[in-house]
Enzyme design. Structure first.
Site, PDB file in Angstrom:
ATOM      1  CB  CYS A 142      -0.992  -0.036   1.160  1.00  0.00           C
ATOM      2  SG  CYS A 142      -2.378   1.128   0.917  1.00  0.00           S
ATOM      3  CE  LYS A 163      -9.818   4.861   3.731  1.00  0.00           C
ATOM      4  NZ  LYS A 163     -10.028   4.762   5.202  1.00  0.00           N
ATOM      5  CG  HIS A 235      -4.108  -2.810   3.168  1.00  0.00           C
ATOM      6  ND1 HIS A 235      -2.938  -2.802   3.896  1.00  0.00           N
ATOM      7  CD2 HIS A 235      -4.399  -1.515   2.905  1.00  0.00           C
ATOM      8  CE1 HIS A 235      -2.541  -1.558   4.087  1.00  0.00           C
ATOM      9  NE2 HIS A 235      -3.395  -0.752   3.481  1.00  0.00           N
ATOM     10  CD  GLU A 237      -1.964  -6.233   4.761  1.00  0.00           C
ATOM     11  OE1 GLU A 237      -2.017  -5.049   5.140  1.00  0.00           O
ATOM     12  OE2 GLU A 237      -1.869  -6.543   3.545  1.00  0.00           O
ATOM     13  NE  ARG A 249     -10.104   4.956  11.830  1.00  0.00           N
ATOM     14  CZ  ARG A 249      -9.203   4.490  10.971  1.00  0.00           C
ATOM     15  NH1 ARG A 249      -8.218   3.723  11.383  1.00  0.00           N
ATOM     16  NH2 ARG A 249      -9.313   4.790   9.682  1.00  0.00           N
TER      17      ARG A 249
END
Length: 301
Positions: A142, A163, A235, A237, A249
């Site tokens: 990333c 985003k 990502h 992972e 969040r």
């Protein structure tokens, strides 16, 4: 794969409960093999969460892997205790005399800053230059991939209108490369970032070979120097609820965040997300360890 980590690393118990093979130092030294030496430069703020995700991903081959963790001296972590860092991490100065079979440089939540504005940018450049001579293969993830593309090839990142956030479909574009051996024609993988390096710029760089990309998310996977440098723009992972936790969040912070795409069943955030990318993530890390680390590294490191 047996993972050799410190016996009191907090995530060890979680990994053992998931039936992941963890080996303590006593058992490791009684095996007549040389374990692969892998260093993880962990730039993520929640370091224990990233440790768990990456150790899971590295646990799926028969190879023994000895994992070390590196932190930045030029940055003070606000979200991980100094006790944890002092106990389980070393600085670059403490590790720079070592050689490693593999290095992982993680993402970091600094992508909206110019690279040169990041407080540890000079130190990161020093580590990337060091890896050229001291690491067999480096996996950049990333923001770590964007940083490396800028450092090595001068490719600039671009701010996205909103985003890039969700789980996206990617198409394998070069099946002859061992890094994508065993992949389906199309596979899913998570992305969570505000910036990108344009697909046109990556394709135009003659040293880079694109292995997978998405119509929505752009290039996902690229390789250079026969696998000495590998760039993962997303990502893989991430675990099942990482995007959910990021979404909740940001909502609590009152940020303008859209729901992650292709993630919640029926776009209903009250429903448990489907895990759609784990098998290809495991395959990616296993292929990296086998074809670009184990097969390429000398016995005497």
């Amino acid at each position: 794969m047996p993972l050799k980590i410190q016996s009191d690393l907090p995530v060890k118990e979680i990994l053992e409960n998931e039936n992941i093979f963890i080996m303590d130092e006593f058992r490791a030294i009684h095996q007549d093999i040389r374990p692969l030496q892998i260093c993880i430069l962990n730039l993520m703020p929640l370091k224990e969460e990233t440790e768990l995700q990456l150790l899971r991903a590295l646990s799926n081959t028969p190879l023994q892997v000895d994992v070390s963790f590196m932190h930045m001296s030029s940055h003070v972590s606000q979200n991980t205790s100094m006790n944890h860092l002092n106990k389980f991490y070393n600085s670059f100065d403490e590790l720079k005399d070592n050689s490693y079979d593999g290095l992982i440089i993680t993402g970091a939540p600094v992508e909206q800053m110019e690279f040169e504005q990041v407080d540890y940018w000079a130190e990161l450049c020093k580590i990337m230059d060091w890896s050229e001579e001291n690491v067999t293969s480096t996996l950049h993830i990333c923001w770590g991939a964007q940083a490396a593309l800028y450092h090595y090839y001068g490719l600039k990142k671009e701010l996205l209108p909103q985003k890039l956030f969700g789980v996206y479909e990617h198409k394998v574009s070069n099946r002859k490369i061992p890094l994508v051996r065993g992949f389906d024609d199309y596979f899913m993988a998570p992305h969570s970032r505000h910036t990108t390096v344009s697909a046109e710029a990556i394709h135009a760089q003659p040293e880079l070979k694109v292995l997978a990309e998405s119509e929505e998310a752009g290039v996902f996977l690229a390789i250079a120097e026969e696998g000495k440098k590998i760039f993962v723009m997303g990502h893989p992972e991430y675990d099942r609820v990482t995007l959910q936790n990021e979404y909740e969040r940001d909502l609590k912070k009152g940020l303008a965040i859209q729901m992650p795409k292709h993630y919640f069943p029926g776009d209903d955030p009250s429903r448990r997300p489907h895990l759609q990318w784990r098998s290809h993530s495991n395959n990616l890390y296993s292929n990296w360890l086998n074809y670009y680390v184990y097969q390429a590294t000398p016995y005497e490191l």
